[in-house]
Write a protein that holds these residues in place. Structure first.
Motif, PDB file in Angstrom:
ATOM      1  N   MET A   1       0.859  -1.180   0.000  1.00  0.00           N
ATOM      2  CA  MET A   1       0.000   0.000   0.000  1.00  0.00           C
ATOM      3  C   MET A   1       0.902   1.239   0.000  1.00  0.00           C
ATOM      4  N   ASN A   2       0.602   2.165  -0.868  1.00  0.00           N
ATOM      5  CA  ASN A   2       1.403   3.370  -1.014  1.00  0.00           C
ATOM      6  C   ASN A   2       0.726   4.527  -0.284  1.00  0.00           C
ATOM      7  N   LEU A   3       1.169   4.793   0.942  1.00  0.00           N
ATOM      8  CA  LEU A   3       0.589   5.871   1.753  1.00  0.00           C
ATOM      9  C   LEU A   3       1.454   7.118   1.671  1.00  0.00           C
ATOM     10  N   PRO A   4       0.837   8.307   1.648  1.00  0.00           N
ATOM     11  CA  PRO A   4       1.624   9.536   1.762  1.00  0.00           C
ATOM     12  C   PRO A   4       2.393   9.546   3.093  1.00  0.00           C
ATOM     13  N   LYS A   5       3.574  10.190   3.089  1.00  0.00           N
ATOM     14  CA  LYS A   5       4.416  10.208   4.286  1.00  0.00           C
ATOM     15  C   LYS A   5       3.666  10.719   5.514  1.00  0.00           C
ATOM     16  N   VAL A   6       2.875  11.773   5.371  1.00  0.00           N
ATOM     17  CA  VAL A   6       2.177  12.328   6.532  1.00  0.00           C
ATOM     18  C   VAL A   6       1.175  11.325   7.104  1.00  0.00           C
ATOM     19  N   ILE A   7       0.594  10.472   6.276  1.00  0.00           N
ATOM     20  CA  ILE A   7      -0.349   9.460   6.761  1.00  0.00           C
ATOM     21  C   ILE A   7       0.420   8.348   7.487  1.00  0.00           C
ATOM     22  N   ILE A   8       1.577   7.971   6.960  1.00  0.00           N
ATOM     23  CA  ILE A   8       2.439   7.005   7.653  1.00  0.00           C
ATOM     24  C   ILE A   8       2.816   7.557   9.025  1.00  0.00           C
ATOM     25  N   ASP A   9       3.227   8.832   9.054  1.00  0.00           N
ATOM     26  CA  ASP A   9       3.600   9.475  10.321  1.00  0.00           C
ATOM     27  C   ASP A   9       2.423   9.495  11.298  1.00  0.00           C
ATOM     28  N   LEU A  10       1.224   9.763  10.791  1.00  0.00           N
ATOM     29  CA  LEU A  10       0.031   9.800  11.635  1.00  0.00           C
ATOM     30  C   LEU A  10      -0.255   8.422  12.242  1.00  0.00           C
ATOM     31  N   VAL A  11      -0.203   7.381  11.420  1.00  0.00           N
ATOM     32  CA  VAL A  11      -0.451   6.019  11.905  1.00  0.00           C
ATOM     33  C   VAL A  11       0.598   5.643  12.949  1.00  0.00           C
TER      34      VAL A  11
ATOM     35  N   SER B   1      -6.431   3.392  21.296  1.00  0.00           N
ATOM     36  CA  SER B   1      -6.726   2.943  19.940  1.00  0.00           C
ATOM     37  C   SER B   1      -5.466   2.796  19.098  1.00  0.00           C
ATOM     38  N   MET B   2      -5.422   1.695  18.348  1.00  0.00           N
ATOM     39  CA  MET B   2      -4.332   1.435  17.414  1.00  0.00           C
ATOM     40  C   MET B   2      -4.936   1.278  16.023  1.00  0.00           C
ATOM     41  N   MET B   3      -4.171   1.689  15.002  1.00  0.00           N
ATOM     42  CA  MET B   3      -4.646   1.660  13.617  1.00  0.00           C
ATOM     43  C   MET B   3      -3.838   0.662  12.800  1.00  0.00           C
ATOM     44  N   LYS B   4      -4.553  -0.135  12.005  1.00  0.00           N
ATOM     45  CA  LYS B   4      -3.921  -1.029  11.039  1.00  0.00           C
ATOM     46  C   LYS B   4      -4.473  -0.662   9.668  1.00  0.00           C
ATOM     47  N   PRO B   5      -3.676   0.037   8.836  1.00  0.00           N
ATOM     48  CA  PRO B   5      -4.159   0.426   7.514  1.00  0.00           C
ATOM     49  C   PRO B   5      -4.569  -0.787   6.685  1.00  0.00           C
ATOM     50  N   LEU B   6      -5.725  -0.669   6.027  1.00  0.00           N
ATOM     51  CA  LEU B   6      -6.231  -1.743   5.178  1.00  0.00           C
ATOM     52  C   LEU B   6      -6.216  -1.357   3.702  1.00  0.00           C
ATOM     53  N   GLU B   7      -6.572  -0.106   3.405  1.00  0.00           N
ATOM     54  CA  GLU B   7      -6.667   0.345   2.019  1.00  0.00           C
ATOM     55  C   GLU B   7      -6.565   1.864   1.990  1.00  0.00           C
ATOM     56  N   TYR B   8      -5.938   2.381   0.938  1.00  0.00           N
ATOM     57  CA  TYR B   8      -5.852   3.828   0.763  1.00  0.00           C
ATOM     58  C   TYR B   8      -6.127   4.166  -0.694  1.00  0.00           C
ATOM     59  N   THR B   9      -6.985   5.154  -0.889  1.00  0.00           N
ATOM     60  CA  THR B   9      -7.216   5.690  -2.228  1.00  0.00           C
ATOM     61  C   THR B   9      -7.002   7.196  -2.162  1.00  0.00           C
TER      62      THR B   9
END
Length: 107
Positions: free
Chosen positions: A1-11, A58-66
């Motif tokens: 999954m290709n996440l923007p850097k700021v979203i990776i940092d947020l997670v 709360s913990m986040m596990k990314p599943l999908e990004y559009t």
């Protein structure tokens, strides 16, 4: 999954319960809408996520990004100490100049 850097940092900030790093993913004038409440500006966002971390762990596990231009939607499995855990939530972002300008969390 290709996440923007700021979203990776947020997670990463969410999963380490680092409310300062989380808030720093947002612009000074950012707006967050979650659980029927609006949080305006980085200071309010930091207070909101700090309370959320204390209450729910709360913990986040990314599943999908559009993504489409400056907008994107992250679907993530969220687990923690809240009723119904885990649940899948959608995080609707607007990102400009590497910072989140707007976030709306939906079920």
């Amino acid at each position: 999954m290709n996440l923007p850097k700021v979203i990776i940092d947020l997670v990463n900030a969410q999963n380490s319960f680092d409310s300062i790093a989380y808030a720093n993913c947002f612009s000074e004038t950012a707006v967050v809408f979650d659980e029927g409440k609006t949080h305006n500006g980085r200071n309010e966002i930091q207070h909101w996520i700090n309370q959320s971390n204390e209450n729910y762990k709360s913990m986040m596990k990314p599943l999908e990004y559009t993504g489409n231009g400056t907008s994107g939607v992250l679907s993530a499995e969220c687990s923690g100490t809240f009723p119904g855990s885990p649940i899948t939530l959608k995080f609707h972002f607007d990102v400009i100049d590497g910072q989140i300008q707007h976030l709306k969390v939906t079920g």
